[in-house]
Scaffold this active site. Sequence first.
Site, PDB file in Angstrom:
ATOM      1  N   LYS A   1       0.987  -1.113  -0.053  1.00  0.00           N
ATOM      2  CA  LYS A   1       0.322  -0.552   0.140  1.00  0.00           C
ATOM      3  C   LYS A   1       0.981   0.935  -0.470  1.00  0.00           C
ATOM      4  CE  LYS A   1      -1.974   2.971   2.879  1.00  0.00           C
ATOM      5  NZ  LYS A   1      -2.684   4.485   2.191  1.00  0.00           N
TER       6      LYS A   1
ATOM      7  N   GLU B   1       9.709   0.984  10.787  1.00  0.00           N
ATOM      8  CA  GLU B   1      10.816   2.215  10.507  1.00  0.00           C
ATOM      9  C   GLU B   1      10.057   3.293  10.558  1.00  0.00           C
ATOM     10  OE1 GLU B   1      14.311   2.107   9.431  1.00  0.00           O
ATOM     11  OE2 GLU B   1      14.370  -0.602   8.437  1.00  0.00           O
TER      12      GLU B   1
ATOM     13  N   CYS C   1      12.879  10.807   6.804  1.00  0.00           N
ATOM     14  CA  CYS C   1      13.176  10.420   8.919  1.00  0.00           C
ATOM     15  C   CYS C   1      13.957  10.625   9.079  1.00  0.00           C
ATOM     16  CB  CYS C   1      12.333   8.820   8.295  1.00  0.00           C
ATOM     17  SG  CYS C   1      13.570   7.615   7.784  1.00  0.00           S
TER      18      CYS C   1
ATOM     19  N   GLU D   1       9.189  15.823  15.565  1.00  0.00           N
ATOM     20  CA  GLU D   1       9.935  15.467  13.815  1.00  0.00           C
ATOM     21  C   GLU D   1       8.398  16.506  13.855  1.00  0.00           C
ATOM     22  OE1 GLU D   1       8.752  12.058  11.753  1.00  0.00           O
ATOM     23  OE2 GLU D   1      11.201  11.880  11.361  1.00  0.00           O
TER      24      GLU D   1
HETATM   25  P1  NAP Z   1       1.734   7.812   8.207  1.00  0.00           P
HETATM   26  O1  NAP Z   1       1.072   8.546   8.757  1.00  0.00           O
HETATM   27  O2  NAP Z   1       2.212   6.930   8.903  1.00  0.00           O
HETATM   28  O3  NAP Z   1       2.407   7.566   6.868  1.00  0.00           O
HETATM   29  C1  NAP Z   1       2.668   5.901   6.350  1.00  0.00           C
HETATM   30  C2  NAP Z   1       1.695   5.097   5.326  1.00  0.00           C
HETATM   31  O4  NAP Z   1       0.646   4.124   6.382  1.00  0.00           O
HETATM   32  C3  NAP Z   1       1.214   5.730   4.645  1.00  0.00           C
HETATM   33  O5  NAP Z   1       0.738   4.545   3.712  1.00  0.00           O
HETATM   34  C4  NAP Z   1      -0.617   5.748   5.424  1.00  0.00           C
HETATM   35  O6  NAP Z   1      -1.503   6.067   4.639  1.00  0.00           O
HETATM   36  C5  NAP Z   1      -0.386   4.297   5.978  1.00  0.00           C
HETATM   37  N1  NAP Z   1      -1.245   4.865   7.116  1.00  0.00           N
HETATM   38  C6  NAP Z   1      -1.490   5.817   7.956  1.00  0.00           C
HETATM   39  N2  NAP Z   1      -2.865   5.704   8.851  1.00  0.00           N
HETATM   40  C7  NAP Z   1      -2.688   3.838   8.828  1.00  0.00           C
HETATM   41  C8  NAP Z   1      -3.478   3.045   9.414  1.00  0.00           C
HETATM   42  N3  NAP Z   1      -3.870   3.573  10.605  1.00  0.00           N
HETATM   43  N4  NAP Z   1      -2.523   1.844   9.601  1.00  0.00           N
HETATM   44  C9  NAP Z   1      -1.705   1.344   8.800  1.00  0.00           C
HETATM   45  N5  NAP Z   1      -1.588   1.999   7.842  1.00  0.00           N
HETATM   46  C10 NAP Z   1      -1.754   3.771   7.605  1.00  0.00           C
HETATM   47  O7  NAP Z   1       3.646   8.999   8.371  1.00  0.00           O
HETATM   48  P2  NAP Z   1       3.522   9.688   6.725  1.00  0.00           P
HETATM   49  O8  NAP Z   1       3.594  10.931   7.480  1.00  0.00           O
HETATM   50  O9  NAP Z   1       2.919   9.102   5.644  1.00  0.00           O
HETATM   51  O10 NAP Z   1       4.892   9.466   6.309  1.00  0.00           O
HETATM   52  C11 NAP Z   1       5.941  10.540   7.358  1.00  0.00           C
HETATM   53  C12 NAP Z   1       6.129   9.445   8.713  1.00  0.00           C
HETATM   54  O11 NAP Z   1       7.281   8.252   8.105  1.00  0.00           O
HETATM   55  C13 NAP Z   1       7.821  10.397   9.878  1.00  0.00           C
HETATM   56  O12 NAP Z   1       7.548  10.580  10.129  1.00  0.00           O
HETATM   57  C14 NAP Z   1       9.183   9.579   8.970  1.00  0.00           C
HETATM   58  O13 NAP Z   1       9.807   9.413   9.778  1.00  0.00           O
HETATM   59  C15 NAP Z   1       8.447   7.695   8.434  1.00  0.00           C
HETATM   60  N6  NAP Z   1       9.440   7.586   7.805  1.00  0.00           N
HETATM   61  C16 NAP Z   1      10.386   6.604   8.409  1.00  0.00           C
HETATM   62  C17 NAP Z   1      11.890   6.484   7.824  1.00  0.00           C
HETATM   63  C18 NAP Z   1      12.271   5.327   8.047  1.00  0.00           C
HETATM   64  O14 NAP Z   1      13.022   4.621   7.376  1.00  0.00           O
HETATM   65  N7  NAP Z   1      12.291   5.199   9.225  1.00  0.00           N
HETATM   66  C19 NAP Z   1      11.633   6.180   6.544  1.00  0.00           C
HETATM   67  C20 NAP Z   1      10.768   7.456   6.289  1.00  0.00           C
HETATM   68  C21 NAP Z   1       9.169   7.909   6.353  1.00  0.00           C
HETATM   69  P3  NAP Z   1      -1.965   7.802   3.596  1.00  0.00           P
HETATM   70  O15 NAP Z   1      -0.440   8.493   3.650  1.00  0.00           O
HETATM   71  O16 NAP Z   1      -2.671   7.040   3.126  1.00  0.00           O
HETATM   72  O17 NAP Z   1      -2.475   8.200   4.551  1.00  0.00           O
END
Ligand code: NAP
Length: 488
Positions: free
Chosen positions: A193, A267, A301, A398
């Site tokens: 997804k 991650e 991230c 963050e």
């Molecule tokens: P997010 O809201 O956690 O979303 C990540 C993914 O999870 C998206 O595909 C999102 O869908 C989906 N999602 C949302 N709610 C969910 C739920 N309840 N159950 C399952 N999946 C769900 O994060 P983001 O704001 O898009 O991304 C930024 C974050 O990612 C930051 O905190 C960053 O640090 C972290 N990140 C970490 C790494 C690493 O390798 N450690 C790498 C990149 C990013 P939708 O987007 O369609 O809502």
Amino acid sequence: MTDPSTISKGSDWGYAPAPESTDHIRLKSRYGLFIEGKFTPPASGKYFQTINPANEKVLAEVAEAGEKDVDRAVQAARKAYDKVWRKMSGRERGKYVYRIARIIQERARELAVVESMDGGKPIRESRDIDIPLSAAHFFYHAGWADKLAYAFPGRKVSPVGVAGQIIPWNFPLLMVAWKVAPALACGNTVVLKPAETTPLTALLFAEICQEAGLPDGVFNLVTGAGATGAALVKHPDLDKVAFTGSTEVGKAIQKSLAARGTKLTLELGGKAAHIIFEDATLDQAVEGIVNGIYFNQGHVCCAGSRLFVQESVEEEVIAKLKARMETLIVGDPLDKNTDIGAINSRAQCDRINDYLRIGVEEGAELFQTRCTVPGKGFWVRPSFFTKVAQSHRIVQEEIFGPVLAIQTFRTLNEALEKANNTPYGLSGGVWTDKGSKIFKVTRGIRAGVIWANTFNKFDPTSPFGGYKESGYGREGGRHGLKPYVELS
Ligand code: NAP
Ligand code: MG
């Protein structure tokens, strides 16, 4: 000398526009789900729009997968796993993974442009970093497919089964590669997804799987928002879940998998510290700081979002940093001169602006460059805060945008103590002329990756992942194979 701030304002000294052509891009107006080797409509008939965050124009309509669709995708992955993929020799599997890598290379220009259109990142980054690294991940893992016995000597290696994978919007295709390449190389099948705001390169990747002749059902794609991700995690027939995203959602996933045998890797977020000692090559360090936090609009991230400067060089570093920041060009992601593109979505832009307001309210001092930004789309000028305290939210949380928090230190131990004082532990950076300090810092900071005299360098052979609330499990390298195999 030219005032550096005028360069980005298109003065006589500025660069002429150099936009990458979009003539070769043929997006469909509507994309279905990719299940069992075919694009199919969602059971609900619902679609959502994905836009270009640099101009808010609609790029395409994308299917919204519900529980029924997710179930169909997991069933397709299970069937492909049982009937084809788990039985195939590593040597044969490796050929498919290699073929995918080659097609990514062949379609690199198209993928880079679509990545920049859908997500807002500068074309220079998608062209020179995201897409080549995505191909590199498939090449690297193609090599492992028939050598897993050597990766885990003396052990019997078998695949885990069906993997549900969920990725964020900051490196859309690269995250597909980080997740899918090791899974397929190790003999697992996948339901992926992508993020709601950046589904397009994942959809092109589905086309690439078709072109590579990948057996039906080995890779399946369910587009949608958070609810689709939650439906995938809840599905009882997954053997493994891999998630990259926010710590908040990571914790929710961990809870929803509690008491199930499903393997999980997370991650999550980060709040990386750069530590600059007075003996560092300061110009090089400033370049590294700029790369660390302003690269990809700070949507990284492992972004170096906290800076610790040794007190004796504070003024010099800040002056150099301001001068360098004023030369950064913010604007059209498709322009080859652009350093900083569009913020990925309105929601993320609002979130960053909230933090800018919170920082000022907390008493910190805000610096922003004088560049102009386009009228339409989502933009934040490169920013940093000084006069910050450890307890400030802008230091602890963050922000995921081009916002740096700067503090000073006197001794190495003080720097380490401050650097470790967040809930995160994903990455860090150290700038010094002394090897002994590099070793002390790399041992002293609790983070998965620490760069010395450089920052944000990635390679498929090198494991990546966090400590503390940055998650667990590693991606890349031999360590990254482990979550996708059973060892006996
Ligand atoms: P997010 O809201 O956690 O979303 C990540 C993914 O999870 C998206 O595909 C999102 O869908 C989906 N999602 C949302 N709610 C969910 C739920 N309840 N159950 C399952 N999946 C769900 O994060 P983001 O704001 O898009 O991304 C930024 C974050 O990612 C930051 O905190 C960053 O640090 C972290 N990140 C970490 C790494 C690493 O390798 N450690 C790498 C990149 C990013 P939708 O987007 O369609 O809502
Ligand atoms: Mg988009």
